[in-house]
Design a protein around this motif. Structure first.
Motif, PDB file in Angstrom:
ATOM      1  N   HIS A 124      25.584  -9.215 -43.813  1.00  0.00           N
ATOM      2  CA  HIS A 124      24.585  -9.477 -44.857  1.00  0.00           C
ATOM      3  C   HIS A 124      23.484  -8.419 -44.830  1.00  0.00           C
ATOM      4  CE1 HIS A 124      26.181 -13.731 -44.552  1.00  0.00           C
ATOM      5  NE2 HIS A 124      26.302 -13.439 -45.833  1.00  0.00           N
ATOM      6  N   ASN A 137      23.650 -11.479 -51.125  1.00  0.00           N
ATOM      7  CA  ASN A 137      23.770 -11.397 -49.674  1.00  0.00           C
ATOM      8  C   ASN A 137      22.635 -12.074 -48.925  1.00  0.00           C
ATOM      9  OD1 ASN A 137      26.238  -9.793 -48.827  1.00  0.00           O
ATOM     10  ND2 ASN A 137      25.448  -8.710 -50.618  1.00  0.00           N
ATOM     11  N   GLY A 164      25.947 -20.165 -54.302  1.00  0.00           N
ATOM     12  CA  GLY A 164      26.603 -18.860 -54.286  1.00  0.00           C
ATOM     13  C   GLY A 164      27.424 -18.584 -55.522  1.00  0.00           C
ATOM     14  N   GLN A 210      29.377 -10.210 -51.758  1.00  0.00           N
ATOM     15  CA  GLN A 210      28.956 -10.952 -50.561  1.00  0.00           C
ATOM     16  C   GLN A 210      29.651 -10.350 -49.341  1.00  0.00           C
ATOM     17  OE1 GLN A 210      29.499 -15.135 -51.065  1.00  0.00           O
ATOM     18  NE2 GLN A 210      27.773 -15.315 -52.452  1.00  0.00           N
TER      19      GLN A 210
END
Lengths: 301, 387
Positions: B31, B66, B76, B284
């Motif tokens: 991330h 992220n 998400g 992601q």
């Protein structure tokens, strides 16, 4: 407000669209409907509304729009194409895009619109789907000999190869999807991708060459020389001589720049005389502070 | 739930739960890397002005995508029912790219191409990058569908890449879209060395004939004949080419100015925001940071190189058959890879380095817009063979 000519034009367009729509709708339907699978000796298969194992006919709509078969005819008699009219005005007779419909050939109209007036049996040898005009056959086939619970179906939906099928598939795709995808088939024969590269580049070139040819010729058609030649042909030589060649973008830009500069420079030279204008400020109640501010009574505070 | 310790127990339990929900608790090194990449994109866009309209939304989308979260809260982009997932629908189902093409059509002036139609062929030659990358991707073990989607990066056309990927390999969407847009932004960095390497000084100094004035009728005919000629041969390119030519007709007809203004203004802006943000958010870390993504980036770079090579070399080839006065400056060959108008600007920039009075921009716009048509046609072909 709609002008008079628009009043005429709008109904004309609407009627044209309606005619086009009906024509288009028919053309879509009558080429894309296929008799896809038939089972006459239904002993252990699907059942109708009365829980009877009745003969059935599957019709496949190979189009990418839904089609209503209400108003079409279905028949097992080549001499009587209007044997059974599939009722209109029912939602049940609409076949979705790439979808199927099951017609029960059990001769029992009391069960609903999806039941034919005739019953198919082992003596039947013909089946046809007919256009609403009752004359043109959309799809037909000669029925072969049937065995119990084995259907006669197209190998793949809508295709012309027929076969007997043990695993009957009413209302479903005829082919089992063990077949490789288009990409897998492609890669089987072209593992390096060179074939794809050659074909695709060739197609891209063909498309753009076509555009090139068309616009190369169109530019000639619209070039001023053509006008000149026409005028000369007509004997108008003086008029033709006035026509000059195409003005290029650069020339146009230069002319525009020159005009711009000229108009800008018009005021470049001032006469150098200064004029001082007396500015007087006359009294006006509109901008007076006395009337602009609220007067409060100071005594209250 | 019972809390035996009373209020204090209740409070610590919920505080602990809250901490579990924070991004800090769910953070991974992936991330952090992706957020840094997002920040780099934003920095490049703001300081260097590399495709800011795309890199700012994508970069910020990367940050959005992220920020780690506790799964299952419908937050998400990959969680069904989340707002981002709804917005992502337009990407994954190929809705946005045709709308962007509508806007591109409404803002593109095809005059350069109409006045010198032979420049269209450069747009075809530059599509070599697509198929070069396709072959290399197959060699690296990608499936044919994935190879097709990766190859289209060489078309240097973001919407086309997204459109084709949504059909052929939606699982690679993030990597392909980001790769395509990144390389489009890096056109001024990637192309000049290849252009200089493949051309001689004499060739770089070639002056091309100024384009002739194009009549209004020709401009109106172009989108109409364009769609008929291209889509009758490659109907699978219809969503993109149809919208491109429709948008252009709105512009050139001059009677639908309001529609053209909307298409090239508010509409394309809205769709660019949505596409940029959601594509960025789709990266992601757990789905994006893979060796496969790195391979896609490498293949993308190679495809750009091949495409530039194809365009420049084709100019040199075609020059063999042209008279001395009609020669094409091979520096416009790079513009065959869509990336409108950046690759045309590169031609202009390099041209001016060798001759301060030789302006190639107008000439380069011809192959540039032909490249848009060419890449959409190529996408259509890949779709028809592999879908």
């Amino acid at each position: 407000m709609i002008k008079h000519n628009q009043k005429i034009l709008i109904p004309l367009i609407v009627s044209f669209l309606l005619v086009f729509k009906s024509f288009y709708g028919l053309s879509q339907s009558h080429t894309n409907l296929k008799i896809n699978e038939i089972l006459i000796l239904n002993e252990n298969g699907i059942t109708n509304e009365k829980a009877q194992h009745a003969p059935w006919i599957e019709i496949f709509n190979s189009a990418y729009n839904s089609v209503n078969i209400g108003g079409f005819y279905i028949t097992d008699d080549p001499n009587n194409l209007k044997k059974y009219l599939i009722p209109k005005n029912s939602q049940k007779t609409i076949i979705p895009k790439r979808g199927y419909i099951i017609l029960w050939a059990d001769g029992d109209l009391s069960q609903g619109v999806l039941h034919t007036s005739f019953k198919l049996d082992t003596s039947s040898h013909f089946l046809a789907l007919v256009e609403p005009n009752g004359r043109k056959i959309i799809d037909s086939l000669t029925l072969p000999k049937f065995q119990p619970d084995i259907s006669y179906s197209r190998k793949n939906d809508g295709e012309n190869i027929w076969e007997y099928k043990v695993n009957v598939s009413p209302g479903m795709a005829n082919s089992t999807s063990n077949e490789p995808s288009a990409a897998q088939t492609f890669i089987q024969y072209d593992p390096t991708g060179i074939g794809m590269a050659i074909i695709a580049i060739t197609v891209v070139f063909i498309v753009l060459i076509l555009l090139y040819i068309v616009f190369n010729n169109i530019s000639k058609l619209y070039s001023l020389d053509m006008k000149k030649k026409k005028l000369i042909k007509k004997g108008k030589i003086e008029e033709a001589s006035v026509i000059k060649g195409d003005t290029t973008g650069e020339v146009s830009a230069a002319i525009a720049m020159a005009l711009h500069l000229y108009s800008e420079q018009l005021h470049d030279e001032e006469n150098a005389v200064l004029t001082i204008k007396r500015v007087s400020k006359n009294y006006s109640p509109w901008n007076s502070k006395i009337y602009g501010i609220r007067q409060f009574d100071r005594k209250i505070w | 739930m019972e809390f035996s310790g009373g209020f204090f127990d209740f409070l610590t339990h919920h505080l602990k739960q809250f901490i579990e929900y924070t991004a800090f608790s769910n953070m991974t090194i992936g991330h952090i890397i992706m957020i840094i990449v997002g920040l780099v994109f934003i920095t490049l866009a703001i300081t260097k002005e590399y495709e800011p309209l795309l890199l700012v939304p994508i970069g910020f989308g990367m940050i959005i995508g992220n920020i780690p979260f506790y799964p299952g809260l419908q937050i998400g982009i990959y969680e069904q029912g989340s707002v981002l997932n709804y917005l992502y629908f337009g990407v994954i189902n190929g809705v946005y790219p045709p709308l962007i093409f509508l806007g591109i059509g409404a803002m593109t002036d095809f005059s350069a191409l109409i006045s010198n139609p032979k420049l269209m062929l450069i747009g075809a030659a530059a599509q070599l990058g697509i198929f070069g990358a396709y072959m290399l991707a197959l060699l690296l073990g990608f499936s044919p569908e994935q190879a097709g989607a990766i190859g289209i990066i060489g078309g240097a056309d973001g919407p086309t890449a997204i459109f084709l990927t949504s059909k052929l390999a939606p699982e690679l969407m993030g990597a392909i879209a980001v790769s395509a847009y990144s390389y489009m932004a890096l056109v001024p960095v990637i192309q000049p060395p290849i252009m200089k390497l493949l051309t001689t000084k004499k060739e770089r100094l070639i002056r091309m004939k100024p384009p002739r004035a194009v009549s209004k009728t020709e401009k109106i005919l172009f989108p109409i004949l364009g769609i008929l000629l291209t889509c009758f041969i490659v109907p699978s390119g219809l969503p993109l080419l149809g919208m491109l030519f429709f948008g252009n007709l709105l512009k050139e007809s001059t009677v639908t100015n309001r529609l053209a203004e909307t298409a090239r203004g508010p509409l394309i802006d809205i769709v660019t925001i949505l596409i940029g943000l959601t594509v960025g958010a789709s990266t992601q870390a757990n789905t994006f940071l893979t060796t496969r993504s790195l391979s896609i980036f490498a293949l993308g770079a190679i495809s750009f190189v091949i495409a530039t090579f194809g365009g420049v070399m084709f100019c040199k080839f075609i020059n063999l058959f042209l008279s001395k006065d009609n020669k094409i400056n091979p520096l416009i060959g790079n513009a065959g890879v869509s990336a409108v108008p950046d690759s045309a600007r590169v031609s202009q920039m390099i041209g001016l380095q060798y001759d301060k009075t030789n302006h190639l921009l107008m000439h380069a716009m011809g192959p540039n817009v032909a490249g848009v048509i060419g890449s959409a046609v190529a996408a259509g072909i890949l779709l028809s063979f592999l879908y």
